[in-house]
Design a protein around this motif. Structure first.
Motif, mmCIF file in Angstrom:
data_model
loop_
_atom_site.group_PDB
_atom_site.id
_atom_site.type_symbol
_atom_site.label_atom_id
_atom_site.label_comp_id
_atom_site.label_asym_id
_atom_site.label_seq_id
_atom_site.Cartn_x
_atom_site.Cartn_y
_atom_site.Cartn_z
ATOM 1 N N LEU A 5 0.819 -1.217 0.088
ATOM 2 C CA LEU A 5 0.089 0.208 0.132
ATOM 3 C C LEU A 5 0.845 1.048 -0.136
ATOM 4 O O LEU A 5 2.224 1.164 0.403
ATOM 5 N N ALA A 6 0.270 2.349 -0.164
ATOM 6 C CA ALA A 6 0.891 3.956 -0.253
ATOM 7 C C ALA A 6 -0.424 4.040 0.212
ATOM 8 O O ALA A 6 -1.651 4.200 0.159
ATOM 9 N N LEU A 7 0.406 5.241 0.972
ATOM 10 C CA LEU A 7 -0.838 5.726 2.100
ATOM 11 C C LEU A 7 -0.251 7.786 1.618
ATOM 12 O O LEU A 7 0.749 8.116 1.786
ATOM 13 N N ALA A 8 -2.202 8.044 1.373
ATOM 14 C CA ALA A 8 -2.530 9.770 1.226
ATOM 15 C C ALA A 8 -2.552 10.669 2.595
ATOM 16 O O ALA A 8 -3.735 9.438 3.089
ATOM 17 N N CYS A 9 -2.184 11.507 2.813
ATOM 18 C CA CYS A 9 -3.115 12.252 3.686
ATOM 19 C C CYS A 9 -3.534 13.468 3.382
ATOM 20 O O CYS A 9 -3.463 14.531 2.749
ATOM 21 N N ARG A 10 -4.862 13.627 3.454
ATOM 22 C CA ARG A 10 -5.593 15.364 2.902
ATOM 23 C C ARG A 10 -5.845 16.227 4.561
ATOM 24 O O ARG A 10 -6.168 15.885 5.494
ATOM 25 N N TRP A 11 -5.141 17.280 4.168
ATOM 26 C CA TRP A 11 -4.972 18.038 4.499
ATOM 27 C C TRP A 11 -6.435 18.428 5.274
ATOM 28 O O TRP A 11 -7.249 18.411 5.264
ATOM 29 N N GLY A 12 -6.157 18.886 6.756
ATOM 30 C CA GLY A 12 -7.369 19.282 7.670
ATOM 31 C C GLY A 12 -6.251 19.502 8.559
ATOM 32 O O GLY A 12 -4.684 19.384 9.182
ATOM 33 N N GLY A 13 -6.782 20.274 9.707
ATOM 34 C CA GLY A 13 -6.421 20.785 11.339
ATOM 35 C C GLY A 13 -5.187 19.904 12.166
ATOM 36 O O GLY A 13 -5.246 19.882 12.736
ATOM 37 N N GLU A 14 -5.622 18.201 12.110
ATOM 38 C CA GLU A 14 -4.247 17.443 12.036
ATOM 39 C C GLU A 14 -3.077 17.249 11.918
ATOM 40 O O GLU A 14 -2.742 15.467 11.909
ATOM 41 N N ALA A 15 -2.868 17.697 10.696
ATOM 42 C CA ALA A 15 -2.065 17.269 9.285
ATOM 43 C C ALA A 15 -0.024 17.246 10.475
ATOM 44 O O ALA A 15 0.156 16.247 10.066
ATOM 45 N N GLU A 16 -0.465 17.668 11.312
ATOM 46 C CA GLU A 16 0.985 18.098 11.616
ATOM 47 C C GLU A 16 1.434 16.753 12.561
ATOM 48 O O GLU A 16 2.192 15.902 12.390
ATOM 49 N N ALA A 17 -0.239 16.296 13.384
ATOM 50 C CA ALA A 17 -0.137 15.083 14.008
ATOM 51 C C ALA A 17 0.287 14.106 13.483
ATOM 52 O O ALA A 17 0.834 13.294 13.444
ATOM 53 N N CYS A 18 -1.167 13.933 12.207
ATOM 54 C CA CYS A 18 -0.147 13.177 11.306
ATOM 55 C C CYS A 18 0.562 13.104 11.017
ATOM 56 O O CYS A 18 1.166 11.402 10.430
ATOM 57 N N ALA A 19 1.984 13.739 10.691
ATOM 58 C CA ALA A 19 2.700 13.915 9.838
ATOM 59 C C ALA A 19 4.124 13.042 10.949
ATOM 60 O O ALA A 19 4.606 12.423 10.670
ATOM 61 N N GLN A 20 3.350 13.391 12.538
ATOM 62 C CA GLN A 20 4.162 13.466 13.478
ATOM 63 C C GLN A 20 4.301 11.940 13.496
ATOM 64 O O GLN A 20 5.141 10.795 13.571
ATOM 65 N N LEU A 21 2.512 10.657 13.932
ATOM 66 C CA LEU A 21 2.875 9.747 13.675
ATOM 67 C C LEU A 21 3.816 8.770 12.826
ATOM 68 O O LEU A 21 4.445 8.168 12.792
ATOM 69 N N ILE A 22 3.049 9.424 11.351
ATOM 70 C CA ILE A 22 4.224 8.770 10.080
ATOM 71 C C ILE A 22 5.594 8.117 10.117
ATOM 72 O O ILE A 22 5.838 8.192 10.466
ATOM 73 N N GLU A 23 5.618 9.694 10.777
ATOM 74 C CA GLU A 23 7.212 9.702 10.777
ATOM 75 C C GLU A 23 8.020 9.351 11.489
ATOM 76 O O GLU A 23 8.906 8.227 11.774
ATOM 77 N N GLY A 24 7.004 8.959 13.220
ATOM 78 C CA GLY A 24 7.982 8.097 14.436
ATOM 79 C C GLY A 24 7.674 6.620 13.759
ATOM 80 O O GLY A 24 8.340 5.989 14.014
ATOM 81 N N ARG A 25 7.500 6.035 13.001
ATOM 82 C CA ARG A 25 7.088 4.721 12.088
ATOM 83 C C ARG A 25 8.188 4.619 11.287
ATOM 84 O O ARG A 25 8.303 3.572 10.453
ATOM 85 N N GLU A 26 8.888 5.699 10.802
ATOM 86 C CA GLU A 26 9.925 5.636 9.882
ATOM 87 C C GLU A 26 9.209 5.668 8.725
ATOM 88 O O GLU A 26 10.145 4.892 7.368
ATOM 89 N N ARG A 27 8.482 6.093 8.272
ATOM 90 C CA ARG A 27 7.748 6.235 7.008
ATOM 91 C C ARG A 27 6.943 7.772 6.306
ATOM 92 O O ARG A 27 7.490 9.219 7.339
ATOM 93 N N ARG A 28 6.464 7.714 5.565
ATOM 94 C CA ARG A 28 6.392 8.658 4.748
ATOM 95 C C ARG A 28 5.296 8.702 4.013
ATOM 96 O O ARG A 28 4.947 7.862 3.512
ATOM 97 N N ALA A 29 4.336 10.367 3.282
ATOM 98 C CA ALA A 29 3.111 9.440 2.973
ATOM 99 C C ALA A 29 3.046 11.071 1.649
ATOM 100 O O ALA A 29 4.164 11.435 1.571
#
Length: 172
Positions: A5-29
């Motif tokens: 799979l590939a993961l995409a995140c649609r911008w919203g108010g929690e985008a920063e928190a979502c980015a940190q969660l993904i980065e914490g798993r050594e992933r990029r989206a």
């Protein structure tokens, strides 16, 4: 399961928190912004690009002409905000001919095969993926989305999903 799979995140108010969660798993989206959402988000756009995420444009036009105009505006705004080349677009309102027009104009087109909003939990989303893949999973970074994304990331790890980054070359 080894589901791809590939993961995409649609911008919203929690985008920063979502980015940190993904980065914490050594992933990029792939992070998708509507052109009008880019203005005022220069710092976040630069941070996401600097962290290695792909930045794309969420287009809402009803036809290829509208979407191409939005894409050009988004491309200009991303270049101004972060010197980032907009190459990936999402245009769910277009048919295949419209998506082909975007490809001919030089864009790679993201077309989600699974959306977080269609599932009750992140684990339900991962269980619903096609084991034959690849799966293009899109979640929204709106209210309460960080918890949903955390559940999705946990389920992806538990199911040994193979996650690749949605870049223009990978989507082409």
């Amino acid at each position: 399961s080894g589901t791809e799979l590939a993961l995409a995140c649609r911008w919203g108010g929690e985008a920063e928190a979502c980015a940190q969660l993904i980065e914490g798993r050594e992933r990029r989206a792939l992070f998708l912004f509507a052109p009008e959402e880019i203005e005022g988000q220069d710092g976040l756009v630069r941070r996401l690009a600097g962290a290695g995420h792909t930045i794309g444009l969420a287009l809402s036009g009803e036809d290829a002409e509208d979407c191409l105009a939005q894409a050009e505006e988004g491309r200009r705004l991303l270049a101004a905000a972060a010197r980032y080349p907009a190459l990936v677009v999402s245009a769910p309102g277009l048919d295949e001919a419209g998506r082909e027009a975007l490809r001919e104009a030089g864009y790679a087109v993201w077309a989600a095969t699974a959306r977080g909003e269609d599932f009750s939990s992140g684990s339900a989303l991962v269980r619903g993926l096609d084991a034959q893949g690849p799966n293009l999973v899109e979640v929204t970074c709106g209210e309460n989305s960080a918890a949903f994304l955390r559940g999705t990331l946990n389920a992806m790890e538990e199911e040994n999903c193979r996650v690749y980054q949605a870049t223009a070359p990978a989507l082409s």
